[in-house]
Design a protein around this motif. Structure first.
Motif, short mmCIF file in Angstrom:
data_model
loop_
_atom_site.label_atom_id
_atom_site.label_comp_id
_atom_site.label_asym_id
_atom_site.label_seq_id
_atom_site.Cartn_x
_atom_site.Cartn_y
_atom_site.Cartn_z
N MET A 1 7.64 56.32 74.03
CA MET A 1 7.50 57.72 74.28
C MET A 1 8.78 58.46 73.88
O MET A 1 9.87 57.73 74.06
N THR A 2 8.81 59.67 73.42
CA THR A 2 9.85 60.51 73.18
C THR A 2 10.36 61.16 74.37
O THR A 2 9.69 60.94 75.47
N ASP A 3 11.57 61.83 74.45
CA ASP A 3 11.91 62.52 75.70
C ASP A 3 10.98 63.61 76.14
O ASP A 3 10.78 63.73 77.32
N GLU A 4 10.38 64.35 74.93
CA GLU A 4 9.59 65.30 75.55
C GLU A 4 8.01 64.91 76.08
O GLU A 4 7.62 65.28 77.00
N GLU A 5 7.66 63.57 75.46
CA GLU A 5 6.41 63.16 76.12
C GLU A 5 6.68 62.49 77.35
O GLU A 5 6.04 62.89 78.25
N LEU A 6 7.89 61.71 77.42
CA LEU A 6 8.03 61.35 79.02
C LEU A 6 8.29 62.48 79.98
O LEU A 6 7.94 62.26 81.20
N THR A 7 9.06 63.47 79.40
CA THR A 7 9.10 64.69 80.28
C THR A 7 7.69 65.34 80.68
O THR A 7 7.48 65.67 82.19
N PHE B 1 11.23 74.15 90.00
CA PHE B 1 11.67 72.98 90.07
C PHE B 1 11.20 71.95 89.07
O PHE B 1 11.77 71.27 88.27
N ARG B 2 9.80 71.92 89.07
CA ARG B 2 8.88 71.16 88.21
C ARG B 2 9.25 71.42 86.74
O ARG B 2 9.71 70.60 85.74
N ALA B 3 9.47 72.97 86.31
CA ALA B 3 9.52 73.38 84.93
C ALA B 3 10.94 72.88 84.36
O ALA B 3 11.36 72.60 83.21
N ALA B 4 12.09 72.62 85.71
CA ALA B 4 13.60 72.58 85.26
C ALA B 4 13.85 70.80 85.15
O ALA B 4 14.81 70.58 84.67
N THR B 5 12.75 70.27 85.72
CA THR B 5 13.19 68.83 85.60
C THR B 5 12.82 68.18 84.23
O THR B 5 11.89 68.38 83.37
N ARG B 6 13.80 67.16 83.94
CA ARG B 6 13.94 66.72 82.55
C ARG B 6 13.97 65.12 82.76
O ARG B 6 14.79 64.67 83.68
N ILE B 7 13.53 64.28 81.89
CA ILE B 7 13.80 62.82 81.92
C ILE B 7 14.01 62.48 79.98
O ILE B 7 13.44 63.12 79.27
#
Length: 278
Positions: free
Chosen positions: A165-171, A192-198
């Motif tokens: 998975m890419t960063d975007e897919e995992l996010t 909060f959800r919109a600002a959370t990244r992985i």
């Protein structure tokens, strides 16, 4: 080295960068008072969700931006995102603070890092926040069983995670799962959800199974073990396991709370942490 004073009245956030083995490690500082270093979870979730402004009114909060995330550096081999390496980079931050032992707050996977750190280095205190002393088949099986009650979409997202998975897919997966991490998901949590990244690279770390249960009695630091009673990942079962194994610990289970108590039940979470660290 961290030497700049913190503007306590405005709780200015300052950013610092150090280097270990040619890899940049960033951390952020805000607040006043004794030092508490916070390590976020994931692995790979951005540090920003861990910003704890109410604690900054009483403590100098140091937020680690874990390697492999945000503007911190990247390891050459994804397999090297291991707990031992997270501990090495965390220790580099603590040494850069140059202020002796500190309190350490670890959330979820960050709690694994905090436990491993406390087994190798002296700390003044530990806050083990929605975490566990062990993972493995039983741990993840328990999580899947709990997630099933959150609906088919969440369960499908939770079990769809894979190394490519890419960063975007995992996010996207994380944001789909996130409501299940709350006891009572509400519209007010959407920002909060919109600002959370992985970031995906840390998820490809090649760690041995995590199990420090037999080593818990050797950790001398006083510890606060805090968990939400509705946490589907690291709930009361694992919190009690920590509490029973540590020689000096206080267990607090927050009612009507999931995996992210400082967002869902801030009044209860911050009261417990401040009472302990004071």
């Amino acid at each position: 080295m961290f030497t700049a004073p913190i503007e306590a009245e405005t709780m200015t956030l300052t950013t610092h960068t150090i280097e270990l083995d040619g890899v940049e490690q960033r951390y952020h500082v805000a607040g006043r008072g004794p030092i508490c270093v916070a390590h976020s979870g994931g692995p790979g979730i951005g540090w920003e969700y861990m910003r704890m402004r109410p604690l900054e009114e009483h403590l100098t909060m140091v937020y680690v931006e874990p390697i492999g995330t945000g503007e911190s550096g990247r390891l050459a081999n994804d397999a090297d995102y291991t707990l031992d390496n997270y501990v090495r980079y965390l220790h580099a931050v603590v040494e850069d603070l140059d202020d002796g032992p500190v309190a350490l707050l670890g959330h979820s996977h960050g709690g694994f890092v905090a436990l491993k750190y406390a087994l190798a280095h002296l700390v003044d205190a530990l806050v083990l926040y929605d975490t566990s002393p062990v993972t493995g088949a039983e741990f993840f099986g328990d999580a899947v069983a709990n997630i099933q009650h959150s609906g088919s979409e969440v369960l499908a997202a939770f079990t769809s995670q894979h190394a490519e998975m890419t960063d975007e897919e995992l996010t996207g997966v994380l944001r789909t799962i996130l409501p299940a991490y709350f006891a009572d998901w509400r519209a007010e949590f959407e920002p909060f959800r919109a600002a959370t990244r992985i970031w995906s690279a840390p998820s490809r770390g090649q760690d041995v199974p995590f199990d420090v249960r037999d080593q818990l009695p050797t950790i001398p630091a006083p510890a606060l073990v805090v968990a939400g009673d509705k946490d589907v990942i690291c709930g009361p079962r694992w919190a009690r396991m920590l509490h029973d194994g540590l020689p000096s610990s206080r267990l607090r289970v927050i009612e009507n709370c999931g995996h992210i108590g400082h967002v869902e039940r801030p009044e209860a979470f911050y009261a417990e942490v401040l009472k302990f660290l004071s």
